[in-house]
Design a protein around this motif. Structure first.
Motif, PDB file in Angstrom:
ATOM      1  N   UNK A 117       9.189 -26.325  -2.252  1.00  0.00           N
ATOM      2  CA  UNK A 117       8.900 -25.358  -1.272  1.00  0.00           C
ATOM      3  C   UNK A 117       8.784 -25.941   0.283  1.00  0.00           C
ATOM      4  N   UNK A 118       9.628 -25.162   1.087  1.00  0.00           N
ATOM      5  CA  UNK A 118       9.693 -25.690   2.457  1.00  0.00           C
ATOM      6  C   UNK A 118       9.162 -24.681   3.290  1.00  0.00           C
ATOM      7  N   UNK A 119       8.235 -25.186   4.193  1.00  0.00           N
ATOM      8  CA  UNK A 119       7.412 -24.300   5.343  1.00  0.00           C
ATOM      9  C   UNK A 119       8.010 -24.525   6.470  1.00  0.00           C
ATOM     10  N   UNK A 120       8.371 -23.551   7.198  1.00  0.00           N
ATOM     11  CA  UNK A 120       8.816 -23.705   8.858  1.00  0.00           C
ATOM     12  C   UNK A 120       7.675 -24.044   9.710  1.00  0.00           C
ATOM     13  N   UNK A 121       7.747 -25.035  10.468  1.00  0.00           N
ATOM     14  CA  UNK A 121       6.765 -25.528  11.184  1.00  0.00           C
ATOM     15  C   UNK A 121       6.740 -24.282  12.583  1.00  0.00           C
ATOM     16  N   UNK A 122       5.422 -24.119  12.925  1.00  0.00           N
ATOM     17  CA  UNK A 122       5.287 -23.132  13.970  1.00  0.00           C
ATOM     18  C   UNK A 122       4.313 -22.401  13.691  1.00  0.00           C
ATOM     19  N   UNK A 123       3.702 -21.585  14.704  1.00  0.00           N
ATOM     20  CA  UNK A 123       2.320 -20.853  14.656  1.00  0.00           C
ATOM     21  C   UNK A 123       2.822 -19.510  15.097  1.00  0.00           C
ATOM     22  N   UNK A 124       2.189 -18.544  14.176  1.00  0.00           N
ATOM     23  CA  UNK A 124       2.226 -17.061  14.708  1.00  0.00           C
ATOM     24  C   UNK A 124       1.287 -16.868  15.972  1.00  0.00           C
ATOM     25  N   UNK A 125       1.915 -16.165  16.720  1.00  0.00           N
ATOM     26  CA  UNK A 125       1.462 -15.929  18.156  1.00  0.00           C
ATOM     27  C   UNK A 125      -0.053 -15.478  17.924  1.00  0.00           C
ATOM     28  N   UNK A 126      -0.052 -14.435  17.288  1.00  0.00           N
ATOM     29  CA  UNK A 126      -1.267 -13.731  17.291  1.00  0.00           C
ATOM     30  C   UNK A 126      -2.165 -13.594  16.298  1.00  0.00           C
ATOM     31  N   UNK A 127      -1.763 -14.770  15.364  1.00  0.00           N
ATOM     32  CA  UNK A 127      -2.450 -15.087  14.040  1.00  0.00           C
ATOM     33  C   UNK A 127      -3.866 -15.796  14.291  1.00  0.00           C
ATOM     34  N   UNK A 128      -4.780 -15.665  13.335  1.00  0.00           N
ATOM     35  CA  UNK A 128      -5.978 -16.814  13.351  1.00  0.00           C
ATOM     36  C   UNK A 128      -5.555 -18.262  13.295  1.00  0.00           C
ATOM     37  N   UNK A 129      -5.696 -18.887  14.461  1.00  0.00           N
ATOM     38  CA  UNK A 129      -5.298 -20.258  14.449  1.00  0.00           C
ATOM     39  C   UNK A 129      -3.564 -20.236  14.197  1.00  0.00           C
ATOM     40  N   UNK A 130      -3.115 -19.228  14.445  1.00  0.00           N
ATOM     41  CA  UNK A 130      -1.465 -19.252  14.191  1.00  0.00           C
ATOM     42  C   UNK A 130      -1.226 -18.870  12.962  1.00  0.00           C
ATOM     43  N   UNK A 131      -2.165 -18.442  11.953  1.00  0.00           N
ATOM     44  CA  UNK A 131      -1.670 -18.152  10.620  1.00  0.00           C
ATOM     45  C   UNK A 131      -1.661 -16.859  10.333  1.00  0.00           C
ATOM     46  N   UNK A 132      -0.521 -16.572   9.000  1.00  0.00           N
ATOM     47  CA  UNK A 132      -0.405 -15.400   8.549  1.00  0.00           C
ATOM     48  C   UNK A 132      -0.291 -15.529   7.178  1.00  0.00           C
ATOM     49  N   UNK A 133      -0.149 -14.387   6.723  1.00  0.00           N
ATOM     50  CA  UNK A 133      -0.316 -14.176   5.308  1.00  0.00           C
ATOM     51  C   UNK A 133       0.954 -14.610   4.512  1.00  0.00           C
TER      52      UNK A 133
END
Length: 762
Positions: free
Chosen positions: A696-712
Motif C-alpha cells: 500500500x502506498x499513500x500519497x502525502x498531502x491533505x484534502x483542503x476541506x476535509x476534517x484535519x485534511x482527511x477524506x474517505x
C-alpha cells in the motif's frame, strides 16, 4: 483552557481499534445473539419461480402445524401498512409479494413460531399456485423484451417524479451526461476511433453476519434492533409505511459483522416490524447464508465504450453506454447508474463526452450498493479500453495515460474542477512502485508472467448530512453520540481520535455511543466512504462547540485564562459538587453543492471531494491451463491526511482483497433465475492461500476541506484491481479478457481463439 498545555496528538496516530478486545474475547454485541422474552422466530417462504402472477396462497396446513403462532402473507401486511411498498428511491418493493412475484427467492409468506425449527418445517407446508409469465434475466434483453417486470414506475423521491406513471419499460432510471461540443461531430473528425464492449456479472456481498432484525412492540411504539448501515433511514421509512410519527420508531444498531452495502436501507426491517405488530410480540428474523444470495447482489453490467483520438494520441471524444442489471426492484440502483455513470469518462481530459447510464429491471434478485458503488465495474471497462487503445497505437500504456489524464484544476466531464486530488501523482506512484519500464522477468516454458496497472476516480456522494453530539463530563471524559455504524471499518476509533484532538485529551477518554435513533442525531448513512469526511466534520464541530462552552463555564465560575483549573473543579464551583456536563452539537453539510443539470449532467460543484486510486499487478499464467496466479498487488491511494494510518492501510488492502475475489473467482450463477451456488461450498471468496503480496502506498498531502485534511478511503482500494489484473494478463500472454471473472477457462479459451483454435462453447 490553557494555551501552555502540551497538545496531545491523536490525529495521525495508529491507535488500536477500540472494539478489538471485545471482538477477540467474544463479548461484543451482535443482533444474532439477541434473545428477548416471549420472542417469536420468523422463517420466510420464498418464490420458486422468476416471474408469475400469484393465483392463490394456501397457508392452512402451515398454520395448523403444532407450535406455529401465525402465518402472514402480503394481504395481512396491508392491515397495518396500507401501501406496503418500500424503497430508497422508488417505492416498488412489497414487504411480501402482492399479486406477482418477480424473482426466484422473493418473500411470499412468513411463518412465526416460538421455535425456529418449527417455523422452518411449517414453511415447507405452504402451497402457492402461480400463473407463470415470461421472465427477462439479461440487462440487454430487457431493453427490447415484450415482458415488463413492472407495469408502471413508482418513483418515491421528488427528484425523480418525472418518471411517475411511465409504463411498459424495463428502464428503471435513465441518466445522461453531455460535455463539450457535439460528440458525433468529434468522432467524425477523429483520426482513430476505438469501440469495445465489456461485461461484469453479479457477485455477492456475503458478510459473515447475514442480515438479521429483531422488532419489539413497546407500548405505543416499536423498537428495531437491527444489523443495518442506515438507521436514520430505517426509522424514516418504517414510520412512512406505518403512517406513524418518527418518534414512535426506535432503531438500535450495535456492531455489524460486515456490511459492504448489503445492509443499507431496508432489508428485513419492514417485514419484521409488520410481523411483530401483528403478532403483538417480539419477532426475530435471521437469514441463512443461502438466503443472502436472494436478498441483495452486486450489479452485473454491460458497458459499451467508444473513443475518438487525434493524430497525437489524445482522446478527443468519448461515448459510453452502461446498462446495469438492477434485478426486480430499484433499491439504490438508480443512484449507481447516476454516481458511477457520471465518471464513465474516467480521470481523463476529454473535450467531448456523451454518457448514457441505465438502471434496468430484470427478474433477478435485487442489486444494490456494494463497495465501490459501480465504479469497479466502470473502471474495468475504461481501463481495459485505455490499454487496448495504447497497444493498438503502439504507445506505452503509461505514456498514453500521461498524454490524456486530468491535471490539477482541469475540469472533469461533469463540469467540476479536479482540485486537491492529483491524478498525475497517483499515476506516477503506481508506475514507480511497479517499476514500469524496467526489465521484468517474463517467465519461461509454459509459465508466462506479466504486469499491468490501472487508475480510477470516484466522486464522493453529495449532498448528504451528518449530525453529532459531544458531551464533556466533569470527570474529564467525552462522549461522542452519532449514527455512523462501525461495521469493521474502524469509524468509532477514527471519530474518537478527531474528538480527542480537538479537546486535547487521550483517545481512551473519548467514548462512542452506538447508533440509537432515540439518542443519536441524524446521519444519511454509512455508505460511499462518506463517514470520515462528513461525520468527521460533525464530530469536530461538536467537539469545538463543547470546548467553547467549557471555556464559557470557566469564565462564569471565575477561572482565569491560563490558570489550568481542572475540569472537575469547574463543575464543582458551578454545581456544588463535581458533576454535570457541557454538550456540544453540530450539523455538517458540505458547502456549495450544485445539483447537476438534468439534461446535461453538468455542475460546477458536483462533489465535495474526489477519490483517486491506482493498482499495479504482477501475474503468472500457466499457458497449458490458463490458470492465473496474482503474485503481487500495489495499491496507491490519495487519502488526504491519515487519521489512523494502520486503519487506512487495512481499509485499502481489505478493499483490494475483496475486489480480487470478484475479479478472479466470484460470480453468482443462475439457472433460469435460480441461484445455483448459494453457499460458501460453491461460492468461493479468497482464502489466505489466494492472497498475493500486497503493498500500500499513500500519497502525502491533505484534502483542503476535509476534517484535519482527511477524506474517505474505504472503497479506493477496490477501484482498479480488476482492470490492472486484466492488463497484466494481456501483458503476459497477449490476450484480452473482456468479461469478469478472469477464470482459467476464460483465459485458456481466449488463448486458443487467438491461436486460431477456438474451443467449442459448452
Amino acid at each position: 483552557m490553557n494555551d501552555q498545555i502540551t497538545q496531545i496528538r491523536a490525529v495521525g496516530q495508529s491507535h488500536p481499534r477500540r472494539e478489538a478486545r471485545e471482538k477477540v474475547t467474544g463479548r461484543i454485541e451482535y443482533i444474532h445473539n439477541l434473545r428477548l422474552p416471549n420472542m417469536l422466530y420468523g422463517k420466510i417462504f420464498r418464490s420458486t419461480v422468476a416471474h408469475a402472477r400469484i393465483v392463490s396462497i394456501d397457508t392452512s396446513e402451515a398454520a395448523a402445524c403444532p407450535g406455529v403462532d401465525m402465518v402472514l402473507t402480503g394481504e395481512d401486511i396491508r392491515k397495518i401498512m396500507p401501501d406496503p411498498h418500500f424503497g430508497v428511491m422508488f417505492h416498488d418493493q412489497p414487504v411480501l409479494a402482492l399479486d406477482k412475484v418477480r424473482y426466484v427467492g422473493e418473500p411470499v409468506a412468513i411463518v412465526l413460531a416460538s421455535d425456529p425449527n418449527v417455523a422452518a418445517e411449517a414453511v415447507a407446508l405452504i402451497d402457492v399456485d402461480y400463473d407463470e409469465l415470461e421472465p427477462v434475466f439479461d440487462e440487454m434483453e430487457a431493453l427490447s423484451a415484450e415482458t415488463f417486470v413492472h407495469d408502471e414506475l413508482k418513483p418515491g423521491i421528488p427528484e425523480i417524479q418525472f418518471l411517475k406513471g411511465v409504463r411498459d419499460t424495463n428502464v428503471g432510471f435513465p441518466y445522461q451526461l453531455r460535455h463539450g461540443g457535439d460528440v458525433d461531430t468529434a468522432f467524425e473528425e477523429a483520426d482513430r476511433v476505438f469501440e469495445h464492449t465489456f461485461r461484469t456479472h453479479p457477485s455477492a456481498h456475503v458478510p459473515l453476519e447475514p442480515p438479521v432484525t429483531v422488532a419489539e412492540p413497546t407500548g405505543a411504539g416499536l423498537t428495531l434492533h437491527t444489523a443495518n448501515q442506515s438507521p436514520s433511514f430505517v426509522r424514516y421509512e418504517i414510520s412512512r409505511l406505518l403512517g406513524w410519527p418518527q418518534h414512535r420508531i426506535r432503531v438500535r444498531v450495535p456492531y455489524l459483522g460486515g456490511g459492504f452495502g448489503a445492509k443499507l436501507w431496508i432489508r428485513l426491517e419492514a417485514l419484521v416490524a409488520a410481523a411483530a405488530l401483528l403478532a403483538k410480540r417480539p419477532v426475530k428474523v435471521s437469514l441463512s447464508m443461502e438466503e443472502q444470495f436472494y436478498t441483495i447482489t452486486k450489479h452485473g453490467a454491460t458497458l459499451k465504450i467508444k473513443s475518438g483520438l487525434d493524430k497525437d494520441g489524445r482522446i478527443t471524444a468519448r461515448k459510453c453506454e452502461v446498462f446495469w442489471n438492477g434485478g426486480a426492484y430499484a433499491d439504490i440502483g438508480p443512484a449507481v447508474a447516476f454516481h458511477a455513470g457520471m465518471t464513465a469518462a474516467g480521470p481523463y481530459d476529454i473535450e467531448n463526452v456523451a454518457i448514457d447510464s441505465f438502471s434496468m429491471y430484470t427478474n433477478r434478485p435485487v442489486a444494490g450498493a456494494m463497495r465501490g458503488f459501480g465504479h469497479p465495474q466502470l473502471i474495468w471497462a475504461y481501463e481495459n479500453h485505455t490499454d487496448m487503445m495504447a497497444h493498438e497505437l503502439g504507445i506505452d500504456p503509461l505514456e498514453f495515460r500521461r498524454r490524456n489524464i486530468l491535471r490539477e484544476g482541469k475540469e472533469h466531464a461533469t463540469g467540476t474542477a479536479l482540485n486537491t486530488s492529483s491524478v498525475e501523482k497517483v499515476l506516477d506512484r503506481v508506475a514507480e512502485r511497479l517499476q514500469w519500464g524496467k526489465p521484468f522477468e517474463r517467465g519461461e516454458g509454459t509459465v508466462k508472467r506479466g504486469r499491468g496497472f490501472a487508475i480510477g476516480i470516484k466522486a464522493s456522494i453529495a449532498p448528504s448530512t451528518s449530525e453529532a453530539i459531544v458531551r464533556l463530563g466533569a470527570d474529564g471524559s467525552a462522549t461522542l453520540i452519532c449514527a455512523t455504524v462501525d461495521m469493521g471499518q474502524g469509524s468509532d476509533t477514527a471519530h474518537a481520535q478527531i474528538v480527542a484532538e480537538v479537546l486535547n485529551m487521550p483517545v481512551e477518554m473519548v467514548h462512542v455511543v452506538h447508533p440509537d435513533t432515540d439518542v443519536a442525531p441524524y446521519d444519511t448513512g454509512t455508505l460511499g466512504s462518506r463517514s470520515l469526511y462528513h461525520m468527521g466534520h460533525a464530530a469536530r464541530l461538536a467537539a469545538e462547540d463543547a470546548k467553547a462552552k467549557l471555556e464559557e463555564l470557566a469564565a462564569e465560575v471565575g477561572a482565569q485564562p491560563g490558570s489550568n483549573v481542572p475540569i472537575w473543579e469547574l463543575f464543582a464551583r458551578k454545581n456544588g459538587m463535581p458533576v454535570g456536563h457541557v454538550v456540544g452539537t453540530a450539523s455538517f453539510i458540505p458547502d456549495g453543492h450544485i445539483p447537476p443539470d438534468p439534461m446535461t449532467g453538468q455542475s460546477p460543484h458536483i462533489t465535495p471531494y474526489w477519490m483517486l486510486g491506482a493498482t499495479g499487478a504482477e501475474v503468472e499464467i500457466d499457458t497449458e491451463t490458463g490458470r492465473v496466479t496474482v503474485l503481487k498487488m500495489i495499491n496507491v491511494a490519495d487519502t488526504g491526511t491519515q487519521i489512523n494510518p494502520k486503519i487506512v492501510d487495512h481499509q485499502i488492502s481489505g478493499a483490494s482483497i475483496m475486489q480480487l475475489g470478484q475479479t478472479m473467482q466470484e460470480k453468482v450463477h443462475f439457472d433460469f433465475g435460480q441461484v445455483t451456488n448459494a453457499s460458501f461450498a460453491d461460492y468461493k471468496i479468497p482464502s489466505m492461500l489466494d492472497i498475493p503480496q500486497i503493498e500500500t502506498s499513500i500519497l502525502d498531502g491533505a484534502e483542503a476541506d476535509g476534517p484535519f485534511g482527511a477524506k474517505g478511503v474505504g472503497e479506493t482500494g477496490s477501484f482498479c484491481v480488476s482492470s490492472a489484473i486484466a492488463n497484466a494478463v494481456f501483458n503476459a500472454v497477449g490476450v484480452r479478457v473482456s468479461e469478469m471473472p478472469i477464470t482459467g477457462e476464460t483465459v485458456y479459451r481466449a488463448m486458443r481463439a487467438a491461436a486460431g483454435e477456438p474451443l467449442e462453447e459448452e
